[in-house]
Motif scaffolding. Structure first.
Motif, PDB file in Angstrom:
ATOM      1  N   GLU A  99     -32.355  25.565  70.254  1.00 37.48           N
ATOM      2  CA  GLU A  99     -31.994  26.967  70.025  1.00 37.48           C
ATOM      3  C   GLU A  99     -30.484  27.131  69.832  1.00 37.48           C
ATOM      4  O   GLU A  99     -30.039  27.996  69.070  1.00 37.48           O
ATOM      5  CB  GLU A  99     -32.470  27.838  71.179  1.00 37.48           C
ATOM      6  N   ILE A 100     -29.700  26.352  70.534  1.00 33.65           N
ATOM      7  CA  ILE A 100     -28.242  26.361  70.385  1.00 33.65           C
ATOM      8  C   ILE A 100     -27.853  25.083  69.656  1.00 33.65           C
ATOM      9  O   ILE A 100     -28.169  23.976  70.111  1.00 33.65           O
ATOM     10  CB  ILE A 100     -27.534  26.439  71.750  1.00 33.65           C
ATOM     11  N   THR A 101     -27.151  25.224  68.542  1.00 36.46           N
ATOM     12  CA  THR A 101     -26.868  24.063  67.690  1.00 36.46           C
ATOM     13  C   THR A 101     -25.379  23.859  67.412  1.00 36.46           C
ATOM     14  O   THR A 101     -25.013  22.886  66.760  1.00 36.46           O
ATOM     15  CB  THR A 101     -27.583  24.211  66.334  1.00 36.46           C
ATOM     16  N   LYS A 102     -24.516  24.776  67.906  1.00 31.50           N
ATOM     17  CA  LYS A 102     -23.073  24.668  67.672  1.00 31.50           C
ATOM     18  C   LYS A 102     -22.338  24.684  69.009  1.00 31.50           C
ATOM     19  O   LYS A 102     -22.710  25.413  69.941  1.00 31.50           O
ATOM     20  CB  LYS A 102     -22.581  25.849  66.823  1.00 31.50           C
ATOM     21  N   TRP A 103     -21.246  23.914  69.087  1.00 33.27           N
ATOM     22  CA  TRP A 103     -20.468  23.871  70.320  1.00 33.27           C
ATOM     23  C   TRP A 103     -19.757  25.184  70.623  1.00 33.27           C
ATOM     24  O   TRP A 103     -19.444  25.482  71.770  1.00 33.27           O
ATOM     25  CB  TRP A 103     -19.450  22.731  70.265  1.00 33.27           C
ATOM     26  N   ASN A 104     -19.491  25.990  69.607  1.00 33.29           N
ATOM     27  CA  ASN A 104     -18.840  27.281  69.845  1.00 33.29           C
ATOM     28  C   ASN A 104     -19.837  28.435  69.869  1.00 33.29           C
ATOM     29  O   ASN A 104     -19.467  29.595  69.660  1.00 33.29           O
ATOM     30  CB  ASN A 104     -17.757  27.540  68.801  1.00 33.29           C
ATOM     31  N   ASP A 105     -21.106  28.150  70.139  1.00 36.99           N
ATOM     32  CA  ASP A 105     -22.122  29.199  70.270  1.00 36.99           C
ATOM     33  C   ASP A 105     -21.684  30.213  71.328  1.00 36.99           C
ATOM     34  O   ASP A 105     -21.007  29.882  72.306  1.00 36.99           O
ATOM     35  CB  ASP A 105     -23.455  28.563  70.667  1.00 36.99           C
ATOM     36  N   GLU A 106     -22.096  31.453  71.134  1.00 35.73           N
ATOM     37  CA  GLU A 106     -21.697  32.533  72.044  1.00 35.73           C
ATOM     38  C   GLU A 106     -22.088  32.244  73.494  1.00 35.73           C
ATOM     39  O   GLU A 106     -21.350  32.572  74.429  1.00 35.73           O
ATOM     40  CB  GLU A 106     -22.331  33.851  71.599  1.00 35.73           C
ATOM     41  N   ALA A 107     -23.241  31.632  73.698  1.00 29.45           N
ATOM     42  CA  ALA A 107     -23.701  31.369  75.066  1.00 29.45           C
ATOM     43  C   ALA A 107     -22.795  30.361  75.762  1.00 29.45           C
ATOM     44  O   ALA A 107     -22.463  30.517  76.948  1.00 29.45           O
ATOM     45  CB  ALA A 107     -25.138  30.863  75.047  1.00 29.45           C
ATOM     46  N   ILE A 108     -22.383  29.338  75.053  1.00 27.14           N
ATOM     47  CA  ILE A 108     -21.473  28.345  75.640  1.00 27.14           C
ATOM     48  C   ILE A 108     -20.100  28.963  75.863  1.00 27.14           C
ATOM     49  O   ILE A 108     -19.466  28.767  76.904  1.00 27.14           O
ATOM     50  CB  ILE A 108     -21.362  27.097  74.732  1.00 27.14           C
ATOM     51  N   ALA A 109     -19.645  29.744  74.890  1.00 26.18           N
ATOM     52  CA  ALA A 109     -18.326  30.385  75.004  1.00 26.18           C
ATOM     53  C   ALA A 109     -18.275  31.337  76.200  1.00 26.18           C
ATOM     54  O   ALA A 109     -17.262  31.411  76.906  1.00 26.18           O
ATOM     55  CB  ALA A 109     -17.996  31.123  73.717  1.00 26.18           C
ATOM     56  N   ALA A 110     -19.377  32.061  76.441  1.00 23.71           N
ATOM     57  CA  ALA A 110     -19.399  33.023  77.543  1.00 23.71           C
ATOM     58  C   ALA A 110     -19.282  32.333  78.897  1.00 23.71           C
ATOM     59  O   ALA A 110     -18.767  32.914  79.856  1.00 23.71           O
ATOM     60  CB  ALA A 110     -20.689  33.846  77.483  1.00 23.71           C
ATOM     61  N   GLU A 111     -19.742  31.106  78.996  1.00 24.47           N
ATOM     62  CA  GLU A 111     -19.673  30.359  80.252  1.00 24.47           C
ATOM     63  C   GLU A 111     -18.393  29.539  80.374  1.00 24.47           C
ATOM     64  O   GLU A 111     -18.170  28.877  81.392  1.00 24.47           O
ATOM     65  CB  GLU A 111     -20.898  29.442  80.372  1.00 24.47           C
ATOM     66  N   ASN A 112     -17.546  29.606  79.317  1.00 24.38           N
ATOM     67  CA  ASN A 112     -16.317  28.804  79.301  1.00 24.38           C
ATOM     68  C   ASN A 112     -15.145  29.616  78.750  1.00 24.38           C
ATOM     69  O   ASN A 112     -14.508  29.234  77.767  1.00 24.38           O
ATOM     70  CB  ASN A 112     -16.532  27.534  78.468  1.00 24.38           C
TER      71      ASN A 112
END
Length: 369
Positions: free
Chosen positions: A156-169
């Motif tokens: 479901e998440i395919t990019k390192w700068n996805d919003e979900a990853i960015a929100a946790e970092n």
């Protein structure tokens, strides 16, 4: 990209008082050097033991086998690091004296094992290894929740700068780069335990269930902890799950895992993993089949506890048809779980068996016939 790797084959020969003879194709740590003689070891049984199974405990098995050969003159172990699935099958088939698996026997495997044993088969957790979520991303240290990890490993998440990853970092510069999942291509207890974690900690994002086969449906496969860690080390943008010592030996980045008690994420180290082991509970209290209930590991209530921890089991017969085999298995395992030998494991990426748990292990080992 060919990501296949062969499993490690550990062959241990007889040792002299001068030095050790041991080899492994893909040892991640310094296990081929570490050993501890047990002065009061109870040695007995046949000279050569044979075992196979989980690659996650390969380096620990090297420490155990070296210590066994130092402590019991003329007695050796040959351990084939060919994966949990193969270890269980070969034990059930009578090809080995005991097996190694990152998951306890299933109901049908218990039944099959009883046909080769003179009684029940027991799961004895002699090695505790944290599972690292390891990645290759230059210049970025990341934290992720179970939900985010589930969405990465199911595509479901395919990019390192996805919003979900960015929100946790927040404040971390994340590249616009594809994520490539590397998974275990062989049947693996590491896979089973990691998917159990995703089931428990992802708030329903992981619907693919657990099991020794990776069920995410995406990515590239590689064999063994050796294979997946080497593949990530060679390829930017990749992510995998692997036993801690392999991630350390390849100098990979490791995800800080976000838990309900730690919004900033918990880094993997001996202290944080040790807190998790302290909470270990058995599924069958009072039995010598020491299967650990790992459900409390995955969503820890205590702060500072790393949640993805895997016990590796030595699968044995409660009663062997050959008394010489029984005596040798008991001798080897008592040396392996001894305080001095377990103390050698932290440098190899494992967490020593807690003192309170050691008595249960030695009691079960003593009961083998």
């Amino acid at each position: 990209m060919d990501l296949k790797r062969t499993g490690a084959l550990l062959g241990l020969a007889a040792l002299t008082t001068v030095g050790l003879a041991a080899c492994s194709d893909n040892n991640a740590g310094s296990g081929d050097q570490a050993a501890q003689q047990v002065a009061d070891a109870e040695c007995g049984g046949k000279a050569a033991l044979k075992a196979s199974g989980a690659s996650s405990q390969n380096n620990a098995m090297t420490v155990f086998a070296n210590s066994y050969a130092m402590s019991c003159e003329g007695q050796t172990l040959d351990y084939n690091s060919n994966g949990s699935g193969a270890g269980v099958k070969e034990f059930i088939g009578g090809q080995t004296d005991f097996g190694g698996s990152d998951s306890p026997l299933k109901d049908e495997e218990y039944t099959q094992a009883e046909q080769r044993c003179e009684g029940e088969a027991w799961n004895l957790p002699a090695v505790f290894g944290p599972i690292a979520v390891a990645y290759n991303l230059e210049g970025a240290e990341v934290a992720m929740s179970g939900e985010t990890l589930a969405k990465i490993f199911n595509g479901e998440i395919t990019k390192w700068n996805d919003e979900a990853i960015a929100a946790e970092n927040e404040g971390v510069e994340l590249p616009d780069q594809d994520i490539t999942v590397i998974f275990r291509s062989d049947e693996s207890g590491t896979t089973d335990n990691f998917q159990k974690y995703l089931e428990a900690a992802s708030n329903g994002a992981w619907t693919q269930e657990a099991g020794k086969t990776f069920n995410g449906g995406i990515g590239e496969g590689a064999k063994g902890n050796e294979g997946v860690s080497a593949a990530v080390a060679q390829t930017p943008g990749t992510i995998t799950y692997t036993e801690w010592s392999y991630a350390k030996s390849q100098d990979l980045g490791m995800v800080k895992v976000i838990t309900p008690a730690d919004a900033e994420g918990v880094a993997l180290d001996a202290e944080t993993a040790g807190k998790t082991i302290d909470s270990a509970k058995l599924k069958n209290e009072g039995s010598n089949d020491l299967v650990i209930d790992t459900s409390s590991f995955y969503v820890p209530e205590a702060g500072g506890a790393y949640p993805i921890l895997m016990p590796t089991y030595e699968i044995v017969c409660s009663q062997y048809s050959d008394p010489e085999t029984a005596e040798a298995v008991k001798s080897f395992l008592k040396i392996a779980v001894s305080e001095d030998v377990q103390g050698q494991l932290e440098g190899e990426g494992y967490i020593p068996v807690p003192d309170a748990f050691r008595d249960k292990l030695t009691g079960a080992i003593d009961a083998i016939q």
